[in-house]
Design an enzyme around this catalytic site. Structure first.
Site, PDB file in Angstrom:
ATOM      1  CD  GLU A  80      46.740  43.358  49.786  1.00 65.71           C
ATOM      2  OE1 GLU A  80      47.437  42.750  48.954  1.00 65.71           O
ATOM      3  OE2 GLU A  80      45.840  42.817  50.436  1.00 65.71           O
TER       4      GLU A  80
ATOM      5  CB  THR B 200      54.379  44.148  52.565  1.00 63.52           C
ATOM      6  OG1 THR B 200      53.464  43.085  52.307  1.00 63.52           O
ATOM      7  CG2 THR B 200      53.831  45.027  53.662  1.00 63.52           C
TER       8      THR B 200
ATOM      9  CB  SER C 292      41.511  31.904  27.104  1.00 67.50           C
ATOM     10  OG  SER C 292      40.738  32.083  28.270  1.00 67.50           O
TER      11      SER C 292
ATOM     12  CB  SER D 208      46.186  36.688  41.693  1.00 65.07           C
ATOM     13  OG  SER D 208      47.370  37.034  41.015  1.00 65.07           O
TER      14      SER D 208
ATOM     15  CB  SER E 203      47.410  37.962  36.198  1.00 67.26           C
ATOM     16  OG  SER E 203      47.655  38.435  37.500  1.00 67.26           O
TER      17      SER E 203
ATOM     18  CD  GLU F  78      50.930  39.895  36.709  1.00 67.36           C
ATOM     19  OE1 GLU F  78      50.798  38.655  36.747  1.00 67.36           O
ATOM     20  OE2 GLU F  78      50.028  40.679  37.026  1.00 67.36           O
TER      21      GLU F  78
ATOM     22  CG  ASP G 199      49.575  38.366  43.027  1.00 70.03           C
ATOM     23  OD1 ASP G 199      49.532  38.644  44.240  1.00 70.03           O
ATOM     24  OD2 ASP G 199      49.177  39.141  42.138  1.00 70.03           O
TER      25      ASP G 199
ATOM     26  CE1 TYR H 253      50.650  46.845  42.707  1.00 66.71           C
ATOM     27  CE2 TYR H 253      52.636  47.498  41.530  1.00 66.71           C
ATOM     28  CZ  TYR H 253      51.961  46.615  42.350  1.00 66.71           C
ATOM     29  OH  TYR H 253      52.612  45.493  42.820  1.00 66.71           O
TER      30      TYR H 253
HETATM   31  P1  ADP Z   1      43.678  39.876  38.526  1.00 64.52           P
HETATM   32  O1  ADP Z   1      44.974  39.153  38.480  1.00 64.52           O
HETATM   33  O2  ADP Z   1      43.441  40.571  39.814  1.00 64.52           O
HETATM   34  O3  ADP Z   1      42.515  39.031  38.153  1.00 64.52           O
HETATM   35  P2  ADP Z   1      44.940  41.337  36.425  1.00 64.52           P
HETATM   36  O4  ADP Z   1      44.639  42.642  35.769  1.00 64.52           O
HETATM   37  O5  ADP Z   1      46.266  41.164  37.025  1.00 64.52           O
HETATM   38  O6  ADP Z   1      43.776  41.044  37.452  1.00 64.52           O
HETATM   39  O7  ADP Z   1      44.770  40.182  35.369  1.00 64.52           O
HETATM   40  C1  ADP Z   1      43.582  40.130  34.589  1.00 64.52           C
HETATM   41  C2  ADP Z   1      43.967  39.883  33.144  1.00 64.52           C
HETATM   42  O8  ADP Z   1      44.473  38.542  33.010  1.00 64.52           O
HETATM   43  C3  ADP Z   1      42.798  39.956  32.192  1.00 64.52           C
HETATM   44  O9  ADP Z   1      42.601  41.269  31.750  1.00 64.52           O
HETATM   45  C4  ADP Z   1      43.251  39.036  31.077  1.00 64.52           C
HETATM   46  O10 ADP Z   1      44.138  39.717  30.199  1.00 64.52           O
HETATM   47  C5  ADP Z   1      44.037  37.991  31.802  1.00 64.52           C
HETATM   48  N1  ADP Z   1      43.212  36.827  32.133  1.00 64.52           N
HETATM   49  C6  ADP Z   1      42.810  36.426  33.362  1.00 64.52           C
HETATM   50  N2  ADP Z   1      42.105  35.271  33.300  1.00 64.52           N
HETATM   51  C7  ADP Z   1      42.068  34.928  31.994  1.00 64.52           C
HETATM   52  C8  ADP Z   1      41.517  33.820  31.258  1.00 64.52           C
HETATM   53  N3  ADP Z   1      40.822  32.830  31.861  1.00 64.52           N
HETATM   54  N4  ADP Z   1      41.701  33.816  29.925  1.00 64.52           N
HETATM   55  C9  ADP Z   1      42.378  34.786  29.304  1.00 64.52           C
HETATM   56  N5  ADP Z   1      42.934  35.833  29.926  1.00 64.52           N
HETATM   57  C10 ADP Z   1      42.776  35.926  31.238  1.00 64.52           C
HETATM   58 MG    MG Z   2      46.870  40.080  38.675  1.00 59.60          MG
END
Ligand code: ADP
Ligand code: MG
Length: 386
Positions: free
Chosen positions: A28, A30, A62, A124, A126, A158, A170, A222
């Protein structure tokens, strides 16, 4: 008006692509230190259904949002062209152009996302978006990019379009995952190997507990952890902390303040724990990695200080209820715990954690098991091709 080429002939009607979320087994913070990570792609995916358009517009929707459609012309792609969730999608298109792909005559697309990756839980969601979009664009626009290049495009999106200063882990996990395997990745060389987990044959499961505490990657904690790591590396005259070994820690301690030292000690010892975990998986099997997972959690809690009380309670309760190992996974400041547990203990451990949370007055956690799954791919059958 730009001349628009027809869509890639065999994909004239578009198609369906998907990419998984990931859970990091160990390693983590790293990644941005040029170190080692051991994530796995999970059986929670973002699906991206794409149909070509006759203009140059990228139209993104979405099922997770309020139904709004975001539209941007390919000619207007820029790192700061959009903000909010669509930046994860449009940022990938921008990143592919930024990395040298010629987008001057590709078609516009309608891109519909649907996901069962929990959002903001440290799994993730994202990268799942970025990688599903990256494989879709790579196929539809015939870009010929390798999986690792597509991972890099996701990371660039990202970092630059969303503004979250994350490493490559990720996206690499989401691109390269395989069933019942973890992805052992050297973030310095970007070399990756898959490592068999052998969970099913050992009647073991990976239990995720989403603490429901929201993390904020792009802000505060972070960035300050990254700054501490850079400070420690500079004090030792190396580019990345991963160039140091556990034997270098006494010297580092002489050169930096206590807080910086503890931050860097987490990275250096965590890197070693990744190596030890891969070795244990290969030589002894998954039952042998429990103590490494727990040592990783203690290091994140005490040295890197990215845990939260809810997470520590989840880990302590899981261990007290028979888990083989448990730790925070993801960037920290909330998010999810991953625990290695016996199949027969899943329900009891989940119930014990829920009861502990209720007793402490915390929001009810969300527990579920995950399996190591395959990486980003095209999903629809040949029947939709022409
Ligand atoms: P993680 O990657 O840990 O889930 P992040 O903060 O990196 O958290 O990413 C979350 C963000 O990604 C959300 O706030 C949104 O903007 C976007 N996101 C994730 N999944 C979706 C989805 N299915 N539709 C639209 N946006 C999404
Ligand atoms: Mg993320």
């Amino acid at each position: 008006m730009t001349a628009i080429e027809p869509a890639t002939p065999h994909l004239a009607q578009g198609g369906v692509w998907s990419a998984p979320g990931r859970v990091n087994l160990i390693g983590e913070h790293t990644d941005y230190n040029g170190g080692l990570v051991l994530p796995l792609a999970i059986d929670r995916r973002t699906t991206c259904t794409v149909t070509p358009r006759e203009d140059r517009i990228l139209r993104v929707t979405s099922t997770a949002g309020d139904g709004e459609a975001i539209e941007l012309s390919i000619d207007e792609l820029a790192a700061d062209a959009v903000s909010g969730w669509s930046a994860y999608v449009l940022g990938v298109a921008w990143a592919l152009g930024e990395m040298g792909s010629d987008l001057s005559s590709v078609t516009g697309l309608n891109i519909e996302l649907d996901s069962d990756v929990p959002i903001g839980a440290g799994l993730s969601s994202s990268a799942a978006i970025e990688c599903s979009v990256a494989v879709a664009l790579n196929d539809l626009w015939s870009l010929g990019r390798s999986p690792m290049e597509l991972a890099r495009a996701g990371r660039l999106a990202e970092n630059s379009a969303v503004g979250a200063p994350t490493g490559i882990m990720d996206q690499a996990a989401s691109m390269l995952g395989e069933q019942d395997h973890a992805v052992f990745l050297d973030c310095m060389t970007e070399e990756a190997q898959t490592v068999p987990l052998h969970l099913e044959e050992n009647a073991l499961a990976l239990l995720i507990v989403d603490t429901r505490v929201e993390h904020a990657h792009a802000t505060g904690g972070y960035a300050s952890r990254r700054a501490s790591c850079e400070k420690g590396a500079a004090a030792m005259g190396v580019k990345f902390l991963s160039e140091l070994s556990v034997d270098d820690l006494p010297e580092l301690q002489k050169r930096v303040d206590d807080e910086t030292f503890r931050r860097c000690r987490h990275i250096v010892t965590e890197n070693q724990r990744v190596l030890d975990t891969v070795e244990a998986l290969r030589t002894k099997g998954p039952l042998a990695i429990g103590n490494l997972l727990c040592a990783g959690h203690a290091s994140m809690r005490d040295d890197f200080e990215i845990s939260v009380p809810e997470m520590d309670l989840a880990v302590d309760t899981a261990m007290a209820s028979g888990a083989i190992g448990a730790r925070l996974t993801g960037g920290g400041f909330g998010g999810s715990m991953v625990a290695l547990v016996r199949d027969g203990d899943v329900d009891a451990i989940s119930a014990a954690v829920a009861a502990a949370f209720a007793g402490a007055g915390y929001t009810e956690p969300h527990s579920f098991t995950v399996h190591a799954a395959s990486g980003a791919r095209r999903d629809d059958s040949e029947s939709t091709t022409t």
